[in-house]
Design a protein around this motif. Structure first.
Motif, PDB file in Angstrom:
ATOM      1  N   GLU A  29      20.077   0.676 -17.696  1.00 10.92           N
ATOM      2  CA  GLU A  29      20.999  -0.344 -18.218  1.00 10.92           C
ATOM      3  C   GLU A  29      22.252  -0.422 -17.355  1.00 10.92           C
ATOM      4  O   GLU A  29      22.753  -1.513 -17.060  1.00 10.92           O
ATOM      5  CB  GLU A  29      21.376  -0.029 -19.660  1.00 10.92           C
ATOM      6  N   ALA A  30      22.775   0.748 -16.956  1.00  6.27           N
ATOM      7  CA  ALA A  30      23.981   0.778 -16.123  1.00  6.27           C
ATOM      8  C   ALA A  30      23.734   0.091 -14.786  1.00  6.27           C
ATOM      9  O   ALA A  30      24.565  -0.698 -14.309  1.00  6.27           O
ATOM     10  CB  ALA A  30      24.427   2.226 -15.903  1.00  6.27           C
ATOM     11  N   ILE A  31      22.580   0.360 -14.185  1.00  7.74           N
ATOM     12  CA  ILE A  31      22.257  -0.224 -12.873  1.00  7.74           C
ATOM     13  C   ILE A  31      22.149  -1.748 -12.977  1.00  7.74           C
ATOM     14  O   ILE A  31      22.644  -2.479 -12.114  1.00  7.74           O
ATOM     15  CB  ILE A  31      20.953   0.389 -12.325  1.00  7.74           C
ATOM     16  N   THR A  32      21.510  -2.228 -14.051  1.00 10.41           N
ATOM     17  CA  THR A  32      21.381  -3.682 -14.251  1.00 10.41           C
ATOM     18  C   THR A  32      22.745  -4.355 -14.296  1.00 10.41           C
ATOM     19  O   THR A  32      22.981  -5.380 -13.640  1.00 10.41           O
ATOM     20  CB  THR A  32      20.615  -3.973 -15.556  1.00 10.41           C
ATOM     21  N   ILE A  33      23.687  -3.774 -15.078  1.00 10.12           N
ATOM     22  CA  ILE A  33      25.024  -4.361 -15.205  1.00 10.12           C
ATOM     23  C   ILE A  33      25.792  -4.229 -13.897  1.00 10.12           C
ATOM     24  O   ILE A  33      26.455  -5.178 -13.452  1.00 10.12           O
ATOM     25  CB  ILE A  33      25.792  -3.697 -16.366  1.00 10.12           C
ATOM     26  N   LEU A  34      25.705  -3.072 -13.245  1.00  7.55           N
ATOM     27  CA  LEU A  34      26.405  -2.866 -11.984  1.00  7.55           C
ATOM     28  C   LEU A  34      25.932  -3.849 -10.921  1.00  7.55           C
ATOM     29  O   LEU A  34      26.742  -4.381 -10.141  1.00  7.55           O
ATOM     30  CB  LEU A  34      26.210  -1.432 -11.498  1.00  7.55           C
ATOM     31  N   GLU A  35      24.639  -4.107 -10.869  1.00  9.09           N
ATOM     32  CA  GLU A  35      24.115  -5.062  -9.884  1.00  9.09           C
ATOM     33  C   GLU A  35      24.626  -6.469 -10.167  1.00  9.09           C
ATOM     34  O   GLU A  35      24.973  -7.216  -9.247  1.00  9.09           O
ATOM     35  CB  GLU A  35      22.584  -5.040  -9.896  1.00  9.09           C
ATOM     36  N   ARG A  36      24.688  -6.831 -11.462  1.00 13.70           N
ATOM     37  CA  ARG A  36      25.191  -8.151 -11.819  1.00 13.70           C
ATOM     38  C   ARG A  36      26.661  -8.306 -11.424  1.00 13.70           C
ATOM     39  O   ARG A  36      27.064  -9.315 -10.845  1.00 13.70           O
ATOM     40  CB  ARG A  36      25.034  -8.369 -13.324  1.00 13.70           C
ATOM     41  N   VAL A  37      27.456  -7.284 -11.729  1.00  8.35           N
ATOM     42  CA  VAL A  37      28.885  -7.333 -11.394  1.00  8.35           C
ATOM     43  C   VAL A  37      29.068  -7.363  -9.877  1.00  8.35           C
ATOM     44  O   VAL A  37      29.890  -8.129  -9.357  1.00  8.35           O
ATOM     45  CB  VAL A  37      29.635  -6.122 -11.996  1.00  8.35           C
TER      46      VAL A  37
END
Length: 499
Positions: free
Chosen positions: A255-263
């Motif tokens: 979940e963290a990686i998904t959000i970090l990639e989006r940001v």
């Protein structure tokens, strides 16, 4: 990027084999389009916070009344009061006859609201550590909107007070989780500026409150009107992400990686190595995990004990003065709408002025100077007649106390080591709520003598200015990590050199 003053949070190293401790900042950047978008969204929550926090000014404005069957006006007991409805058609005082032996209930309902804010800050703060930042924030928003609207329709005083208590809890939850969410996305370089700008929408909400009061003269319509705008915050369900810092901390890696990639994509940052960086970061955290401190650790050693007592008294004082004197302005003679708008406007200027002040002047100096200014203005209020001069003095006192309010967030963060920093902020915030709970009862002393409220308000910032001399300066200092560093911080060099 100027991060040298925050080593323990950022851990930037030139060694490529050592993962950057502040992974989030390295991946997303300190402040880009995404952080701007998030800040604008979270800042919206401060408008209804201001509406509800300051609503008591127009829920229970000063009202004149006559007693039927009595030769003297406004005498007690007064079984059949006839209220002057030329300015406000209805208030909680008129609705439930909060006069004479029931007058204390006006202050009591605001004190319970502030108690709700205190409990909300603690409970939602704990929930945000356990369940993430987003879900407690959404729960607080739902409670705030629903209970705010319900408060407009309850027919009985104690039910109204209880519902407002729930609104207070939601306000505390909104403030603490929103602030944490913003700070966890924004890079260290910009945190002092953003922490100050975070207060601007509160000031603007305070400025808008007289507009609501002017157009909605019945307290039920007013309560409904200030609650409805909060509905827009329900968009958080779709627009606000969970913070990657919390997700990484609880090992929700995907979940963290998904959000970090989006940001990172929004901020036009590279995304290729995010997964590898997250895994390296988690390994380093597990190897170097610090033992967590608790609130008792703040009182076990003399230097930390001195610092937390002095700092928490400053929090109590600025909250006591800001909320108390802001409400007091509404009781002064003259146009209540103009008085409140003027007070709120200068507070906004004070918030904006605090940003360059924090850049060029030491924390302790600002605290001492503005506590002294606040005390001086309130002492002047004791001796001058009510009018334009009294509104000006009260407004300067409000803005001085709010500048202290803005500063103590940053000062407290810098003054205590990582392992007890949250405990220090939590304890200080609780003391601030104690101050805001005491303030309404001080205003009631106007019935004894007009000079008494400003005098009693002035005592606290005067004491705070003196007490602040015992605190060390933190501007330009590295953030501390351990209890031992916190205990040695600010001691004389001759003492620290031996250790």
């Amino acid at each position: 990027m100027e991060l040298q003053n925050h080593k323990e949070e950022n851990g930037i190293s030139s060694n490529q084999n050592v993962p950057n401790q502040d992974l989030i900042q390295r991946v997303t950047g300190s402040f880009g389009k995404y952080q701007l978008y998030l800040c604008l969204l979270i800042f919206l929550s401060k408008f209804p916070v201001a509406f509800h926090q300051m609503a008591i000014i127009f829920l229970s404005p000063k009202v004149e009344y006559d007693c039927e069957g009595s030769s003297n006006n406004a005498t007690c007991p007064c079984p059949n009061p006839q209220y002057d409805t030329s300015i406000f058609t209805n208030s909680i005082i008129m609705e439930w006859d909060l006069i004479c032996d029931r007058k204390w209930l006006t202050s009591f309902t605001q004190t319970l609201f502030q108690l709700g804010t205190l409990l909300g800050s603690v409970l939602f703060g704990m929930a945000s550590d356990r369940f993430g930042r987003k879900r407690p924030l959404l729960l607080a928003v739902v409670i705030q909107v629903s209970m705010g609207i319900v408060a407009a329709y309850v027919p009985e005083f104690w039910t109204f007070t209880f519902v407002r208590f729930l609104v207070g809890m939601s306000v505390g939850g909104t403030m603490v989780t929103g602030f944490v969410m913003v700070m966890e996305f924004v890079g260290t370089k910009y945190r002092d500026v953003i922490s100050a700008l975070y207060q601007v929408p509160f000031n603007m909400g305070h400025m808008l409150l007289p507009v609501f009061g002017y157009f909605f003269r019945d307290f039920k319509e007013f309560q409904f009107a200030i609650s409805v705008p909060g509905i827009i915050l329900l968009s958080y369900f779709f627009l606000i992400p969970e913070t990657p810092r919390w997700l990484v901390a609880v090992n929700k890696t995907d979940e963290a990686i998904t959000i970090l990639e989006r940001v990172a994509k929004v901020n036009k940052r590279p995304t290729e190595n995010i997964r590898r960086d997250v895994e390296l970061y988690q390994e380093s955290v597990q190897k170097n995990q610090l033992k967590k401190g608790n609130i008792l650790d703040l009182f076990r050693t003399p230097n930390l004990r001195k610092n937390i007592l002095a700092m928490s008294f400053n929090w109590l004082t600025c909250s006591y003065c800001f909320y108390g004197v802001s409400q007091y302005v509404g009781q002064l003679s003259g146009n209540v709408f103009v008085n409140v708008a003027a007070s709120a406007s200068v507070t906004l200027l004070g918030t904006l002025a605090s940003i360059p002040l924090m850049k060029v002047i030491g924390r302790r100096t600002i605290l001492i100077v503005f506590n002294a200014i606040c005390a001086l203005c309130l002492l002047i209020l004791c001796v001058i007649p009510e009018g334009i001069g009294s509104v000006i003095c009260a407004s300067i006192g409000v803005v001085a106390s709010f500048i202290v309010f803005v500063l103590v967030y940053l000062y407290c963060t810098e003054l205590f080591p990582t392992v007890v920093r949250n405990a220090a902020l939590g304890f200080s915030s609780m003391m601030a709520r104690v101050g805001s709970m005491l303030a309404p009862f001080v205003i009631e002393l106007r019935d004894v003598a007009l000079w008494m409220p400003p005098l009693i308000f002035a005592i606290f910032p005067l004491l705070a200015a003196c007490i602040t001399f015992v605190l060390p300066e933190t501007k330009g200092c590295e953030l501390m990590t351990t209890i031992e560093e916190g205990e040695q911080f600010g001691k004389k060099k001759s003492t620290t050199s031996k250790t």
